[in-house]
Scaffold this motif. Structure first.
Motif, PDB file in Angstrom:
ATOM      1  N   ARG A 159       0.898   4.168  -2.905  1.00 60.78           N
ATOM      2  CA  ARG A 159       0.734   5.597  -2.629  1.00 60.78           C
ATOM      3  C   ARG A 159       1.890   6.410  -3.212  1.00 60.78           C
ATOM      4  O   ARG A 159       1.677   7.475  -3.799  1.00 60.78           O
ATOM      5  N   GLU A 160       3.126   5.896  -3.055  1.00 63.26           N
ATOM      6  CA  GLU A 160       4.285   6.637  -3.548  1.00 63.26           C
ATOM      7  C   GLU A 160       4.296   6.702  -5.070  1.00 63.26           C
ATOM      8  O   GLU A 160       4.590   7.750  -5.661  1.00 63.26           O
ATOM      9  N   SER A 187       1.705   6.516  -7.006  1.00 67.40           N
ATOM     10  CA  SER A 187       0.605   7.404  -7.395  1.00 67.40           C
ATOM     11  C   SER A 187       1.023   8.860  -7.254  1.00 67.40           C
ATOM     12  O   SER A 187       0.697   9.708  -8.104  1.00 67.40           O
ATOM     13  N   ARG A 188       1.758   9.170  -6.194  1.00 66.96           N
ATOM     14  CA  ARG A 188       2.250  10.543  -5.989  1.00 66.96           C
ATOM     15  C   ARG A 188       3.236  10.931  -7.093  1.00 66.96           C
ATOM     16  O   ARG A 188       3.183  12.043  -7.628  1.00 66.96           O
ATOM     17  N   ASP A 199       0.824  -1.205   0.000  1.00 70.51           N
ATOM     18  CA  ASP A 199       0.000   0.000   0.000  1.00 70.51           C
ATOM     19  C   ASP A 199       0.860   1.258   0.000  1.00 70.51           C
ATOM     20  O   ASP A 199       0.530   2.245  -0.675  1.00 70.51           O
ATOM     21  N   ALA A 200       1.980   1.225   0.749  1.00 74.63           N
ATOM     22  CA  ALA A 200       2.879   2.383   0.781  1.00 74.63           C
ATOM     23  C   ALA A 200       3.506   2.605  -0.587  1.00 74.63           C
ATOM     24  O   ALA A 200       3.668   3.757  -1.030  1.00 74.63           O
TER      25      ALA A 200
END
Length: 406
Positions: free
Chosen positions: A63-64, A66-67, A59-60
């Motif tokens: 998120r990264e 996606s950023r 998940d981390a």
């Protein structure tokens, strides 16, 4: 237009710099995601962007990535770490990028499951059994017959792998593996395996193609620490054909038709027997050897696959390339190491790499981490390359002072 980025999950002291440099040569902006970027000295040296993130947390990573998509055109995601290849496959599917099948990778990385799939497909493998405790280990070894090889069911780099020739060694290594000394990233399970004796070969593949076949030697038993490797291996036409056939059968059985893989086998009385299939590009200088021997840059061609560009796996020339690892014979403090520059200056020496500095503590792990460096040589023949390599290694010397003398 946003810059095209290649996301690299973690890295390694051998292949990490190769991936970063190849990405730059392809016009990509490499970004390394790592739980500890400071462990890779080449990142700062080459000015490679690095971001701290828990790479064990999917998940981390989502998120990264996606950023990062807000600032970059993410062209591809990959890694040279065994345990992150399934994660790479999941990320690639989520972000609609070319990548490996995560299910195939996960099954392949479990050595017991891998052997089951290979055996079911008729691929020759050593006799094997799975054990979760000391009683099961001893029972499995008795059924297979000593000597046996004990290894973690999940792992790489020969970590925790040992040859056991009698019940005392068996009990000793079982206690090491299951007694809390070995670092497990999954539930402790031990693979007990027939000791396959015979010449060792490694087969480098990309997709469904065999790119090269090399031979290698280990240091003294009971551990399996690679001492050297040579490409191509001197084989008869029949030996070459049989190794290729077995290797392609492995890829089909394990669903590894995408990306690089390395197949390790021994030539026993019954022919080639598969020891292990690794669903990733080999380390230990092998990409450099393949490049020198065949003219095929496996790292660059892998990145092209990752970003959806056409590969070129055509052999461009034929030479013999070999690597010799520098391995200490004792624990202690490295007082000095010298001769690397003189070795690198010899005709035919392609690369000399030293990992350690004076005053470094040497504590042998009996696996790939014991290497203090390596020398790579290349020429037009097997005999000449071996001679060049030996001359170069003879120029490198070091002194390790025992801890007891401090």
């Amino acid at each position: 237009m946003a810059p095209r980025a290649l996301i690299l999950l973690e890295g390694s002291r051998n292949n990490g710099p190769l991936y970063a440099k190849a990405a730059l040569c392809l016009g990509l902006h490499p970004i390394t995601l790592s739980a500890d970027p400071h462990q890779y000295d080449y990142l700062a040296k080459e000015g490679i962007e690095a971001i701290r993130v828990d790479t064990d947390n999917l998940d981390a990573l989502i998120r990264e990535c996606s950023r990062l998509r807000a600032a970059y055109d993410i062209a591809g995601i990959t890694s040279d770490w065994d345990r992150l290849h399934a994660t790479v496959g999941k990320l690639c599917r989520l972000f609609d990028l070319p990548g490996p099948n995560p299910t195939s990778i996960e099954r392949c990385c479990d050595k017991f499951t891998q052997r089951q799939l290979l055996a079911e497909a008729g691929v020759p493998v050593p006799a094997y059994r799975l054990a979760a405790n000391a009683m099961e280990v001893e029972s499995a070894a008795t059924r297979i017959g000593l000597p046996v090889v004990l290894k973690p069911a999940v792992g790489s780099g020969s970590s925790g792998v040992r040859l056991c020739t009698n019940l005392h060694e068996l009990a000793e290594h079982t206690a090491y593996l299951l007694g809390g000394k070995h670092l497990w990233r999954s539930s402790p399970r031990v693979l007990v395996e027939e000791f396959a004796q015979g010449p060792f070969y490694s087969v480098e593949t990309m997709g469904h193609e065999v790119i090269g076949i090399g031979t290698a030697n280990f240091g003294p038993p009971p551990h399996f620490v690679f001492r050297d490797s040579t490409f191509p291996s001197p084989l008869t036409d029949d030996e070459h054909r049989r190794i290729v056939d077995v290797s392609l059968n492995c890829l089909r059985a394990l669903g590894l038709g995408w990306g690089p893989a390395e197949i390790e086998l021994r030539w026993m009385k019954r022919g080639p027997v598969v020891i292990e299939v690794n669903p990733r590009l080999a380390g230990g200088g092998i990409p450099q050897l393949v490049h020198l021997a065949y003219g095929v840059d496996l790292v660059t061609e892998h990145i092209k696959l990752v970003i959806g560009e056409e590969r070129n796996l055509r052999t461009r020339h034929s030479q013999t390339a070999a690597v010799r690892f520098l391995i200490p014979d004792r624990d202690g403090i490295l007082d000095w190491i010298s001769g690397g520059d003189r070795a690198a200056a010899l005709p035919g020496v392609a690369e000399v790499k030293l990992y350690v500095e004076p005053k470094t503590a040497i504590v042998r792990k009996r696996d790939y981490r014991d290497r203090m460096g390596y020398v790579i040589a290349v020429s037009s023949s097997f005999t000449e390359t071996e001679a060049i390599l030996q001359r170069a290694v003879d120029l490198i010397a070091w002194s390790v002072r025992p801890f007891s003398s401090i």
